[in-house]
Write a protein that holds these residues in place. Structure first.
Motif, PDB file in Angstrom:
ATOM      1  N   SER A   1       0.811  -1.212   0.000  1.00  0.00           N
ATOM      2  CA  SER A   1       0.000   0.000   0.000  1.00  0.00           C
ATOM      3  C   SER A   1       0.849   1.269   0.000  1.00  0.00           C
ATOM      4  CB  SER A   1      -0.911  -0.014   1.232  1.00  0.00           C
ATOM      5  OG  SER A   1      -1.600   1.202   1.352  1.00  0.00           O
ATOM      6  N   VAL A   2       1.758   1.371   0.962  1.00  0.00           N
ATOM      7  CA  VAL A   2       2.518   2.605   1.164  1.00  0.00           C
ATOM      8  C   VAL A   2       3.616   2.777   0.119  1.00  0.00           C
ATOM      9  CG1 VAL A   2       4.011   3.849   2.771  1.00  0.00           C
ATOM     10  CG2 VAL A   2       1.989   2.656   3.624  1.00  0.00           C
ATOM     11  N   VAL A   3       4.402   1.738  -0.096  1.00  0.00           N
ATOM     12  CA  VAL A   3       5.561   1.858  -0.975  1.00  0.00           C
ATOM     13  C   VAL A   3       5.181   1.672  -2.443  1.00  0.00           C
ATOM     14  CG1 VAL A   3       7.844   0.920  -1.521  1.00  0.00           C
ATOM     15  CG2 VAL A   3       7.114   1.108   0.861  1.00  0.00           C
ATOM     16  N   LEU A   4       4.386   0.648  -2.719  1.00  0.00           N
ATOM     17  CA  LEU A   4       4.031   0.356  -4.110  1.00  0.00           C
ATOM     18  C   LEU A   4       2.786   1.099  -4.576  1.00  0.00           C
ATOM     19  CD1 LEU A   4       4.712  -3.504  -4.126  1.00  0.00           C
ATOM     20  CD2 LEU A   4       6.255  -1.648  -4.788  1.00  0.00           C
ATOM     21  N   GLY A   5       2.024   1.667  -3.640  1.00  0.00           N
ATOM     22  CA  GLY A   5       0.844   2.439  -3.999  1.00  0.00           C
ATOM     23  C   GLY A   5      -0.338   1.606  -4.472  1.00  0.00           C
ATOM     24  N   LEU A   6      -0.401   0.351  -4.060  1.00  0.00           N
ATOM     25  CA  LEU A   6      -1.509  -0.511  -4.481  1.00  0.00           C
ATOM     26  C   LEU A   6      -2.715  -0.289  -3.583  1.00  0.00           C
ATOM     27  CD1 LEU A   6       0.469  -3.836  -5.051  1.00  0.00           C
ATOM     28  CD2 LEU A   6      -0.144  -2.098  -6.737  1.00  0.00           C
ATOM     29  N   SER A   7      -3.912  -0.315  -4.171  1.00  0.00           N
ATOM     30  CA  SER A   7      -5.122  -0.117  -3.378  1.00  0.00           C
ATOM     31  C   SER A   7      -5.563  -1.406  -2.686  1.00  0.00           C
ATOM     32  CB  SER A   7      -6.252   0.413  -4.254  1.00  0.00           C
ATOM     33  OG  SER A   7      -6.513  -0.484  -5.318  1.00  0.00           O
ATOM     34  N   THR A   8      -5.160  -2.554  -3.209  1.00  0.00           N
ATOM     35  CA  THR A   8      -5.446  -3.845  -2.589  1.00  0.00           C
ATOM     36  C   THR A   8      -4.162  -4.678  -2.605  1.00  0.00           C
ATOM     37  OG1 THR A   8      -6.110  -4.827  -4.692  1.00  0.00           O
ATOM     38  CG2 THR A   8      -7.859  -3.883  -3.344  1.00  0.00           C
ATOM     39  N   PRO A   9      -4.046  -5.618  -1.682  1.00  0.00           N
ATOM     40  CA  PRO A   9      -2.857  -6.472  -1.694  1.00  0.00           C
ATOM     41  C   PRO A   9      -2.791  -7.263  -2.998  1.00  0.00           C
ATOM     42  CG  PRO A   9      -4.066  -6.736   0.366  1.00  0.00           C
ATOM     43  CD  PRO A   9      -4.926  -5.919  -0.554  1.00  0.00           C
ATOM     44  N   PRO A  10      -1.589  -7.513  -3.500  1.00  0.00           N
ATOM     45  CA  PRO A  10      -1.472  -8.287  -4.733  1.00  0.00           C
ATOM     46  C   PRO A  10      -1.978  -9.712  -4.530  1.00  0.00           C
ATOM     47  CG  PRO A  10       0.684  -7.943  -3.750  1.00  0.00           C
ATOM     48  CD  PRO A  10      -0.290  -7.119  -2.969  1.00  0.00           C
TER      49      PRO A  10
ATOM     50  N   LYS B   1       2.453 -23.323  -0.202  1.00  0.00           N
ATOM     51  CA  LYS B   1       3.891 -23.624  -0.148  1.00  0.00           C
ATOM     52  C   LYS B   1       4.615 -22.717   0.835  1.00  0.00           C
ATOM     53  CE  LYS B   1       4.568 -25.603  -4.722  1.00  0.00           C
ATOM     54  NZ  LYS B   1       5.321 -25.494  -5.982  1.00  0.00           N
ATOM     55  N   MET B   2       4.092 -21.503   1.017  1.00  0.00           N
ATOM     56  CA  MET B   2       4.702 -20.553   1.944  1.00  0.00           C
ATOM     57  C   MET B   2       4.260 -20.810   3.387  1.00  0.00           C
ATOM     58  SD  MET B   2       4.261 -17.146  -0.389  1.00  0.00           S
ATOM     59  CE  MET B   2       4.953 -15.997   0.776  1.00  0.00           C
ATOM     60  N   GLY B   3       3.327 -21.735   3.570  1.00  0.00           N
ATOM     61  CA  GLY B   3       2.837 -22.026   4.913  1.00  0.00           C
ATOM     62  C   GLY B   3       1.921 -20.956   5.463  1.00  0.00           C
ATOM     63  N   LEU B   4       1.257 -20.199   4.569  1.00  0.00           N
ATOM     64  CA  LEU B   4       0.417 -19.092   5.000  1.00  0.00           C
ATOM     65  C   LEU B   4      -1.076 -19.347   4.798  1.00  0.00           C
ATOM     66  CD1 LEU B   4       2.587 -16.154   3.618  1.00  0.00           C
ATOM     67  CD2 LEU B   4       2.474 -16.991   5.971  1.00  0.00           C
ATOM     68  N   LYS B   5      -1.446 -20.590   4.523  1.00  0.00           N
ATOM     69  CA  LYS B   5      -2.857 -20.913   4.310  1.00  0.00           C
ATOM     70  C   LYS B   5      -3.663 -20.549   5.557  1.00  0.00           C
ATOM     71  CE  LYS B   5      -5.891 -24.713   3.021  1.00  0.00           C
ATOM     72  NZ  LYS B   5      -5.983 -26.138   2.722  1.00  0.00           N
ATOM     73  N   GLY B   6      -4.735 -19.792   5.344  1.00  0.00           N
ATOM     74  CA  GLY B   6      -5.628 -19.416   6.429  1.00  0.00           C
ATOM     75  C   GLY B   6      -5.235 -18.152   7.179  1.00  0.00           C
ATOM     76  N   VAL B   7      -4.112 -17.527   6.799  1.00  0.00           N
ATOM     77  CA  VAL B   7      -3.690 -16.300   7.474  1.00  0.00           C
ATOM     78  C   VAL B   7      -4.545 -15.147   6.941  1.00  0.00           C
ATOM     79  CG1 VAL B   7      -1.791 -14.691   7.877  1.00  0.00           C
ATOM     80  CG2 VAL B   7      -1.336 -17.148   7.786  1.00  0.00           C
ATOM     81  N   PRO B   8      -5.202 -14.395   7.826  1.00  0.00           N
ATOM     82  CA  PRO B   8      -6.047 -13.290   7.370  1.00  0.00           C
ATOM     83  C   PRO B   8      -5.237 -12.198   6.675  1.00  0.00           C
ATOM     84  CG  PRO B   8      -6.224 -13.591   9.766  1.00  0.00           C
ATOM     85  CD  PRO B   8      -5.190 -14.548   9.269  1.00  0.00           C
ATOM     86  N   GLY B   9      -5.864 -11.548   5.700  1.00  0.00           N
ATOM     87  CA  GLY B   9      -5.244 -10.430   5.014  1.00  0.00           C
ATOM     88  C   GLY B   9      -4.640 -10.771   3.669  1.00  0.00           C
ATOM     89  N   LEU B  10      -4.599 -12.053   3.316  1.00  0.00           N
ATOM     90  CA  LEU B  10      -4.049 -12.441   2.021  1.00  0.00           C
ATOM     91  C   LEU B  10      -5.123 -12.354   0.938  1.00  0.00           C
ATOM     92  CD1 LEU B  10      -1.917 -15.563   2.958  1.00  0.00           C
ATOM     93  CD2 LEU B  10      -1.084 -13.333   2.230  1.00  0.00           C
ATOM     94  N   ASN B  11      -4.719 -11.968  -0.254  1.00  0.00           N
ATOM     95  CA  ASN B  11      -5.597 -11.925  -1.415  1.00  0.00           C
ATOM     96  C   ASN B  11      -5.278 -13.179  -2.230  1.00  0.00           C
ATOM     97  OD1 ASN B  11      -7.169 -11.275  -3.598  1.00  0.00           O
ATOM     98  ND2 ASN B  11      -5.958  -9.516  -4.229  1.00  0.00           N
ATOM     99  N   VAL B  12      -6.008 -14.255  -1.943  1.00  0.00           N
ATOM    100  CA  VAL B  12      -5.717 -15.551  -2.551  1.00  0.00           C
ATOM    101  C   VAL B  12      -6.601 -15.758  -3.776  1.00  0.00           C
ATOM    102  CG1 VAL B  12      -5.601 -18.042  -2.159  1.00  0.00           C
ATOM    103  CG2 VAL B  12      -5.124 -16.465  -0.283  1.00  0.00           C
ATOM    104  N   THR B  13      -5.975 -16.233  -4.862  1.00  0.00           N
ATOM    105  CA  THR B  13      -6.696 -16.512  -6.094  1.00  0.00           C
ATOM    106  C   THR B  13      -6.373 -17.929  -6.543  1.00  0.00           C
ATOM    107  OG1 THR B  13      -7.100 -15.745  -8.341  1.00  0.00           O
ATOM    108  CG2 THR B  13      -4.865 -15.591  -7.558  1.00  0.00           C
ATOM    109  N   ARG B  14      -7.280 -18.503  -7.293  1.00  0.00           N
ATOM    110  CA  ARG B  14      -7.011 -19.822  -7.860  1.00  0.00           C
ATOM    111  C   ARG B  14      -6.153 -19.656  -9.093  1.00  0.00           C
ATOM    112  NH1 ARG B  14     -11.868 -23.451  -9.118  1.00  0.00           N
ATOM    113  NH2 ARG B  14     -10.103 -24.743  -9.649  1.00  0.00           N
ATOM    114  N   GLY B  15      -5.243 -20.581  -9.290  1.00  0.00           N
ATOM    115  CA  GLY B  15      -4.411 -20.552 -10.491  1.00  0.00           C
ATOM    116  C   GLY B  15      -5.234 -20.930 -11.703  1.00  0.00           C
TER     117      GLY B  15
END
Length: 85
Positions: A33-42, A51-65
């Motif tokens: 948001s601050v550095v890249l100026g994105l309105s939503t998380p990528p 693979k990153m072990g972040l499944k279920g962590v709130p705040g992620l913008n998850v999409t299906r491949g």
């Protein structure tokens, strides 16, 4: 004994930072948001999040491949077409 493999533990290398998974996502979203100026998380593919072990962590913008594979989801490519020297 073999040296530990980076990312081999459940918490991975973020433990060196002293951050929880939730804090990692919060800081990444703030950076986006601050550095890249994105309105939503990528968006991250669900497979990558897993693979990153972040499944279920709130705040992620998850999409299906899309199953395209490769860089850019298997789309685009080459470019080129210019005249040689």
């Amino acid at each position: 004994a073999a040296p530990p493999v980076p990312g081999d533990s459940e918490s991975g290398d973020i433990s060196r930072l002293g951050w929880s998974k939730e804090e990692l996502v919060e800081r990444a979203n703030e950076y986006a948001s601050v550095v890249l100026g994105l309105s939503t998380p990528p968006a991250l593919e669900a497979k990558t999040v897993g693979k990153m072990g972040l499944k279920g962590v709130p705040g992620l913008n998850v999409t299906r491949g899309d199953g395209g594979g490769g860089r850019n989801g298997g789309k685009g490519g080459g470019g080129g077409g210019g005249k040689g020297g």
